[in-house]
Design a protein around this motif. Structure first.
Motif, mmCIF file in Angstrom:
data_model
loop_
_atom_site.group_PDB
_atom_site.id
_atom_site.type_symbol
_atom_site.label_atom_id
_atom_site.label_comp_id
_atom_site.label_asym_id
_atom_site.label_seq_id
_atom_site.Cartn_x
_atom_site.Cartn_y
_atom_site.Cartn_z
ATOM 1 N N CYS A 110 0.788 -1.195 -0.082
ATOM 2 C CA CYS A 110 0.074 -0.174 -0.062
ATOM 3 C C CYS A 110 0.874 1.227 0.056
ATOM 4 O O CYS A 110 0.734 2.022 -0.869
ATOM 5 C CB CYS A 110 -0.895 0.087 1.184
ATOM 6 S SG CYS A 110 -2.167 1.506 1.333
ATOM 7 N N ARG A 134 1.940 -2.593 -6.766
ATOM 8 C CA ARG A 134 1.796 -1.095 -6.371
ATOM 9 C C ARG A 134 2.769 -0.813 -5.397
ATOM 10 O O ARG A 134 3.075 -1.550 -4.665
ATOM 11 C CB ARG A 134 0.351 -1.251 -5.982
ATOM 12 C CG ARG A 134 0.095 -2.325 -4.680
ATOM 13 C CD ARG A 134 -1.153 -2.044 -4.084
ATOM 14 N NE ARG A 134 -1.111 -0.496 -3.429
ATOM 15 C CZ ARG A 134 -2.220 0.178 -3.041
ATOM 16 N NH1 ARG A 134 -3.425 -0.101 -3.401
ATOM 17 N NH2 ARG A 134 -1.936 1.349 -2.631
ATOM 18 N N LYS A 139 1.252 9.349 0.288
ATOM 19 C CA LYS A 139 -0.159 8.820 0.639
ATOM 20 C C LYS A 139 -1.396 9.679 1.317
ATOM 21 O O LYS A 139 -0.779 10.427 2.012
ATOM 22 C CB LYS A 139 0.124 8.081 1.948
ATOM 23 C CG LYS A 139 0.961 6.556 1.571
ATOM 24 C CD LYS A 139 0.391 5.635 0.317
ATOM 25 C CE LYS A 139 -0.902 5.064 0.863
ATOM 26 N NZ LYS A 139 -1.304 4.366 -0.420
ATOM 27 N N CYS A 334 1.258 1.776 6.884
ATOM 28 C CA CYS A 334 -0.198 2.089 6.229
ATOM 29 C C CYS A 334 -0.648 0.909 5.940
ATOM 30 O O CYS A 334 -0.234 -0.015 5.399
ATOM 31 C CB CYS A 334 0.185 3.118 5.043
ATOM 32 S SG CYS A 334 -1.374 3.632 4.377
HETATM 33 MN MN MN Z 1 -4.050 2.056 1.350
#
Ligand code: MN
Ligand code: PEP
Length: 376
Positions: A110, A134, A139, A334
């Motif tokens: 993430c 990814r 963020k 995260c």
């Molecule tokens: Mn996320």
């Protein structure tokens, strides 16, 4: 209005010039020539833009090199599927094909939270034969006190490791227009070892200035995630901003809709809309089971809910799966609670493969039924 050329007409050919010349007879009409990588064939289309309601189809239909002329509905002019258009809008990027017929799994972090976790992730992908991932550098977080991503500081090692492990595509969210330049500069400095899919997150789905910026650059494709609290129509209109800027390399992402937290998933899974978006637009459709489910809860049958909803989206024809993994989710900065573990990667891929095969079988069965006149 769209003038669809016969299959053998290339974008720079005299036949295109003839269509453009014909269009120029109508005041205020501008033309745009697009190459379409369809599911079954490639073709060239000339878009007539402006007040085309009074422009007749006949002069274009009369040209021997024209296959047909399609009137555009006002809605979703660029991304929409208009009266009987069969071909999806596909594109090639970083040696990969994307369309309503393609299928890719982008499994990864993430957020990039260390060189070590990035390397462990990319190594696991290489060992499993996966080249698409990814890795979030920027963020958008609900709280200003949460980890905001390492930003451009992590890009050099992310791209270096991508080259080392044969990664061809990284989905990376951007939250500000300056991030596009930062990514481009870091890619160039690293010798362009990979491609980047610019991700517009759900929180920026209606950030029209950002959408214009990713639409005006035509180098990198865009993964547009639907807004979590707006209608599908509003999301599709927002997505249209990207195409109206000139970038047609777009993938539409479903990631669940806002409900009360934990009710019972982080977001209400909306993968029943895969065929809906494929019908309304010509874009490939991505599903994000991790941000939909938001946890590692497991059903009594032994499968994680993330597996179940992925299969639901894939069996409905999704063209891409964006999914969170992490080598040590309890230490992730995260979204650790929703990440799967690296040893779970192979089983996940196998489960996805089963669902994809079932989807292809279902399409074949539908074609057979149609050939026998069922449902027509
Ligand atoms: Mn996320
Ligand atoms: C993400 O993919 O990391 C993300 C933040 O997704 P979304 O915008 O769908 O919440």
């Amino acid at each position: 209005m769209i003038v669809v050329m016969r299959g053998d007409v290339a974008p720079g050919s005299p036949a295109i010039a003839e269509v453009v010349r014909e269009a120029s007879r109508f005041p205020g009409i501008v033309t745009e020539v697009r190459s379409i990588q369809g599911a079954e064939r490639s073709l060239t289309e000339v878009y007539l833009l402006g007040q085309t309601a009074t422009v007749p189809k006949e002069p274009f239909e009369a040209l021997a090199t024209v296959e047909r002329v399609v009137r555009i509905r006002q809605k979703y002019r660029s991304i929409g599927r208009h009266e009987g258009q069969a071909e999806s809008v596909g594109f090639e990027y970083s040696g990969l094909h994307f369309g309503q017929d393609s299928f890719h799994v982008l499994a990864g972090l993430c957020a990039v939270d260390s060189r070590e976790s990035t390397e462990a992730m990319f190594r696991a992908l290489r060992d499993a034969g996966v080249t698409t991932t990814r890795a979030g550098a920027y963020k958008p977080r609900t709280s200003p006190y949460d980890f905001q991503g390492y930003g451009k500081a992590c890009l050099p090692y992310v791209f270096e490791l991508a080259g080392k492990y044969g990664i061809r595509l990284i989905a990376m969210e951007i939250t500000h227009e300056s991030h596009v330049d930062e990514i481009r500069a870091a890619l160039e400095a690293a010798g362009k070892p990979t491609g980047v899919l610019l991700q517009i997150g759900t929180r920026n789905a209606q950030n029209f200035e950002l959408l214009k910026v990713v639409g005006q650059q035509q180098e990198m494709p865009v993964l547009f995630k639907r807004g979590m609290g707006i209608t599908l129509e509003e999301s599709l209109n927002a997505c249209e901003y990207i195409a109206s800027g000139g970038n047609h390399k777009i993938i539409f992402g479903l990631r669940g809709m806002k409900t009360n937290l934990g009710d019972p998933h982080r977001n209400f899974v909306d993968f029943a809309m895969v065929p809906v978006v494929k019908r309304l637009t010509r874009l490939p459709v991505c599903i994000d089971p991790s941000h939909s489910v938001g946890s590692r809860v497991r059903a009594p049958d032994g499968l994680l809910d993330v597996h179940h909803v992925t299969a639901q989206g894939v069996i409905a024809g999704a063209n891409m799966v964006l999914v969170d993994f992490h080598p040590a989710p309890d230490r992730a900065l995260c979204d650790g609670p929703q990440a799967m573990l690296l040893p779970e990667l192979r089983h996940f891929l196998r489960d996805v493969e089963i669902a994809r095969r079932a989807y292809l079988d279902r399409v074949a069965a539908a074609r057979e039924a149609a050939a026998q006149g069922v449902g027509t």
